[in-house]
Design a protein around this motif. Structure first.
Motif, mmCIF file in Angstrom:
data_model
loop_
_atom_site.group_PDB
_atom_site.id
_atom_site.type_symbol
_atom_site.label_atom_id
_atom_site.label_comp_id
_atom_site.label_asym_id
_atom_site.label_seq_id
_atom_site.Cartn_x
_atom_site.Cartn_y
_atom_site.Cartn_z
ATOM 1 N N VAL A 156 41.202 35.306 37.878
ATOM 2 C CA VAL A 156 40.517 36.460 38.448
ATOM 3 C C VAL A 156 39.910 37.253 37.295
ATOM 4 O O VAL A 156 40.627 37.695 36.391
ATOM 5 C CB VAL A 156 41.470 37.366 39.255
ATOM 6 N N HIS A 157 38.586 37.386 37.304
ATOM 7 C CA HIS A 157 37.906 38.263 36.356
ATOM 8 C C HIS A 157 37.808 39.633 36.999
ATOM 9 O O HIS A 157 37.148 39.798 38.025
ATOM 10 C CB HIS A 157 36.508 37.732 36.031
ATOM 11 N N CYS A 158 38.457 40.627 36.404
ATOM 12 C CA CYS A 158 38.434 41.988 36.928
ATOM 13 C C CYS A 158 37.270 42.763 36.309
ATOM 14 O O CYS A 158 36.728 42.370 35.277
ATOM 15 C CB CYS A 158 39.757 42.681 36.624
ATOM 16 N N PRO A 159 36.858 43.872 36.937
ATOM 17 C CA PRO A 159 35.768 44.665 36.367
ATOM 18 C C PRO A 159 36.047 45.022 34.911
ATOM 19 O O PRO A 159 37.106 45.547 34.573
ATOM 20 C CB PRO A 159 35.751 45.908 37.262
ATOM 21 N N SER A 160 35.080 44.722 34.057
ATOM 22 C CA SER A 160 35.262 44.882 32.617
ATOM 23 C C SER A 160 33.939 45.240 31.979
ATOM 24 O O SER A 160 32.882 45.209 32.611
ATOM 25 C CB SER A 160 35.779 43.572 31.993
ATOM 26 N N ILE A 161 34.003 45.585 30.685
ATOM 27 C CA ILE A 161 32.814 45.639 29.851
ATOM 28 C C ILE A 161 32.840 44.375 28.996
ATOM 29 O O ILE A 161 33.896 43.924 28.561
ATOM 30 C CB ILE A 161 32.761 46.905 28.984
ATOM 31 N N ALA A 162 31.667 43.784 28.778
ATOM 32 C CA ALA A 162 31.616 42.495 28.092
ATOM 33 C C ALA A 162 30.341 42.385 27.273
ATOM 34 O O ALA A 162 29.329 43.029 27.574
ATOM 35 C CB ALA A 162 31.678 41.349 29.100
ATOM 36 N N SER A 163 30.402 41.564 26.247
ATOM 37 C CA SER A 163 29.196 41.184 25.525
ATOM 38 C C SER A 163 28.558 40.008 26.252
ATOM 39 O O SER A 163 29.187 39.340 27.073
ATOM 40 C CB SER A 163 29.538 40.795 24.083
ATOM 41 N N ALA A 164 27.280 39.770 25.978
ATOM 42 C CA ALA A 164 26.599 38.629 26.577
ATOM 43 C C ALA A 164 27.275 37.343 26.106
ATOM 44 O O ALA A 164 27.718 37.234 24.964
ATOM 45 C CB ALA A 164 25.130 38.638 26.188
ATOM 46 N N GLY A 165 27.373 36.377 27.005
ATOM 47 C CA GLY A 165 28.019 35.118 26.648
ATOM 48 C C GLY A 165 28.440 34.359 27.881
ATOM 49 O O GLY A 165 28.051 34.693 29.005
ATOM 50 N N PHE A 186 40.893 46.815 46.256
ATOM 51 C CA PHE A 186 41.695 46.552 47.452
ATOM 52 C C PHE A 186 41.274 45.229 48.096
ATOM 53 O O PHE A 186 42.123 44.402 48.465
ATOM 54 C CB PHE A 186 41.529 47.704 48.450
ATOM 55 N N ILE A 187 39.983 44.994 48.229
ATOM 56 C CA ILE A 187 39.496 43.759 48.852
ATOM 57 C C ILE A 187 39.842 42.555 47.986
ATOM 58 O O ILE A 187 40.285 41.509 48.495
ATOM 59 C CB ILE A 187 37.980 43.846 49.085
ATOM 60 N N ALA A 188 39.651 42.666 46.681
ATOM 61 C CA ALA A 188 39.961 41.556 45.782
ATOM 62 C C ALA A 188 41.441 41.192 45.851
ATOM 63 O O ALA A 188 41.806 40.010 45.816
ATOM 64 C CB ALA A 188 39.553 41.900 44.354
ATOM 65 N N GLU A 189 42.305 42.195 45.937
ATOM 66 C CA GLU A 189 43.741 41.932 46.052
ATOM 67 C C GLU A 189 44.067 41.256 47.382
ATOM 68 O O GLU A 189 44.892 40.336 47.434
ATOM 69 C CB GLU A 189 44.509 43.243 45.903
ATOM 70 N N ALA A 190 43.405 41.696 48.457
ATOM 71 C CA ALA A 190 43.659 41.102 49.766
ATOM 72 C C ALA A 190 43.251 39.635 49.808
ATOM 73 O O ALA A 190 43.961 38.786 50.359
ATOM 74 C CB ALA A 190 42.911 41.883 50.850
ATOM 75 N N VAL A 191 42.125 39.305 49.201
ATOM 76 C CA VAL A 191 41.640 37.919 49.218
ATOM 77 C C VAL A 191 42.450 37.050 48.267
ATOM 78 O O VAL A 191 42.855 35.931 48.611
ATOM 79 C CB VAL A 191 40.144 37.861 48.850
ATOM 80 N N SER A 192 42.714 37.551 47.066
ATOM 81 C CA SER A 192 43.379 36.733 46.039
ATOM 82 C C SER A 192 44.875 36.610 46.245
ATOM 83 O O SER A 192 45.498 35.673 45.741
ATOM 84 C CB SER A 192 43.123 37.342 44.655
ATOM 85 N N GLY A 193 45.471 37.578 46.957
ATOM 86 C CA GLY A 193 46.917 37.592 47.094
ATOM 87 C C GLY A 193 47.645 38.172 45.898
ATOM 88 O O GLY A 193 48.878 38.180 45.869
ATOM 89 N N VAL A 194 46.900 38.680 44.909
ATOM 90 C CA VAL A 194 47.502 39.313 43.731
ATOM 91 C C VAL A 194 47.746 40.784 44.059
ATOM 92 O O VAL A 194 46.833 41.498 44.489
ATOM 93 C CB VAL A 194 46.590 39.188 42.496
ATOM 94 N N ALA A 195 48.960 41.263 43.842
ATOM 95 C CA ALA A 195 49.336 42.600 44.291
ATOM 96 C C ALA A 195 48.656 43.719 43.516
ATOM 97 O O ALA A 195 48.397 44.785 44.069
ATOM 98 C CB ALA A 195 50.853 42.765 44.205
ATOM 99 N N THR A 244 30.963 44.006 34.340
ATOM 100 C CA THR A 244 31.172 42.810 35.159
ATOM 101 C C THR A 244 31.843 43.176 36.484
ATOM 102 O O THR A 244 32.587 44.146 36.562
ATOM 103 C CB THR A 244 32.045 41.783 34.422
ATOM 104 N N PRO A 245 31.600 42.391 37.537
ATOM 105 C CA PRO A 245 32.245 42.622 38.833
ATOM 106 C C PRO A 245 33.560 41.869 38.937
ATOM 107 O O PRO A 245 33.969 41.177 37.995
ATOM 108 C CB PRO A 245 31.214 42.057 39.807
ATOM 109 N N PHE A 246 34.221 41.967 40.076
ATOM 110 C CA PHE A 246 35.320 41.060 40.376
ATOM 111 C C PHE A 246 34.755 39.664 40.597
ATOM 112 O O PHE A 246 33.758 39.484 41.314
ATOM 113 C CB PHE A 246 36.057 41.489 41.649
ATOM 114 N N VAL A 247 35.368 38.664 39.992
ATOM 115 C CA VAL A 247 35.030 37.259 40.245
ATOM 116 C C VAL A 247 36.334 36.532 40.516
ATOM 117 O O VAL A 247 37.171 36.380 39.618
ATOM 118 C CB VAL A 247 34.288 36.612 39.053
ATOM 119 N N LEU A 248 36.524 36.098 41.764
ATOM 120 C CA LEU A 248 37.748 35.414 42.169
ATOM 121 C C LEU A 248 37.510 33.915 42.119
ATOM 122 O O LEU A 248 36.797 33.347 42.945
ATOM 123 C CB LEU A 248 38.151 35.834 43.591
#
Length: 317
Positions: A271-280, A67-76, A262-266
């Protein structure tokens, strides 16, 4: 409930949080989500910020971080996971004051829409960052609390810690001896080392998680290093788990093993959304988003969204 720890010193800002969401039912503490994201990184036009929430875990039926990430980014809708690239001419460049306004106004309005029973609980946001003022950068460390009476910020937002000092704040299920010990360890062991500060903050969350039913032992942590144009994302997987799910169950499809949540990164262009990722490393907008974890013997990288838990449905009576 959760435990959030934020810090800032010289040219770095830090954050650490667990992944556990619980709810109370019939005088019991029930685990609802053991891999919830509670962290948001925001790269503004004049600042780098990292913040997290504790308390109310859903607003308007969505995870509070989303909700906060959408409010800041303007992405619905940011429920998809993975990376969302902005189109040409849609770059997000907003300053510190506008970021704060969007967060406070949207969260306060959504909190008022909660059922009355839910409004008896608090929602607390804490964070840290750097604002690029002249002649020297400004340290930012903040806390905002929302409750049924309204909202309020803690401390004086017009003043920050001096450049040569460090500030640390914690919210959620704070066990004072553990946080005091973290303060003392940073002063004695790591005030000059960003990695040492982050490690001590992670230890504080893990130690609290081992002693509390309200805090998990899996920890996401972040280091912001704007002078190096780097965002470091780290994940500590406790022995208690749960383990990170594999990217594929197909034995013929060999992918790098995921090592990090991973966290939200705006960012301005993505926008990087919460994900699972390999190191890199992911490079966008002239900066490096570095995922730290065990290295892989398989070439390439992996980043993919995972299913977020919906709000709990608690039976009444």
């Amino acid at each position: 409930m959760t435990l959030l720890v934020s810090a800032v010193t010289r040219n770095h800002a830090f954050h650490a949080s667990d992944q556990l969401v619980t709810y109370g039912h019939a005088d019991l503490t029930v685990e609802h989500d053991t891999r919830a994201n509670k962290t948001i990184v925001i790269i503004g036009s004049d600042c780098w910020l990292v913040l997290g929430y504790t308390g109310v875990a859903y607003l308007d039926g969505r995870p509070t971080d989303q909700f906060i990430a959408e409010a800041v980014s303007g992405v619905a809708d940011l429920s998809c996971g993975g990376i969302l690239m902005r189109g040409l001419g849609q770059s997000l460049r907003i300053h510190f004051e506008e970021i704060g306004r969007r967060i406070v106004e949207s969260v306060d309005a959504a909190f008022r829409r909660l059922p009355r029973a839910a409004q008896k609980h608090k929602l607390i946001l804490i964070g840290s960052g750097l604002q690029f003022t002249k002649p020297t950068w400004r340290h930012i460390i903040f806390q905002v609390e929302f409750n049924k009476e309204g909202w309020d910020s803690v401390g004086d937002p017009g003043r920050g810690p001096s450049w040569n000092s460090y500030a640390l704040n914690a919210a959620g299920d704070v066990q004072k001896p553990i946080i005091k010990r973290a303060h003392e360890r940073i002063k004695a062991e790591g005030a000059e080392s960003p990695e040492r500060i982050r490690s001590i903050m992670v230890d504080a969350v893990r130690e609290t998680g081992a002693a509390s039913k309200l805090v998990g032992e899996n920890v996401i942590s972040v280091i912001l290093a704007p002078e190096q144009s780097e965002i470091g994302v780290y994940f500590h997987l406790s022995d208690a788990g749960p383990a990170i799910e594999l990217p594929s169950a197909n034995p013929d499809r060999v992918l790098p093993p995921p090592a990090v949540y991973t966290p939200f990164v705006l960012l301005p262009s993505a926008v990087h959304c919460p994900s699972i990722a390999s190191a890199g490393v992911s490079r966008v907008d002239g900066l490096a988003l570095k995922f730290h974890g065990p290295s892989s013997t398989v070439g390439g990288g992996f980043l993919h969204g995972y299913d977020r838990e919906p709000p709990p449905r608690v039976r009444r009576g």
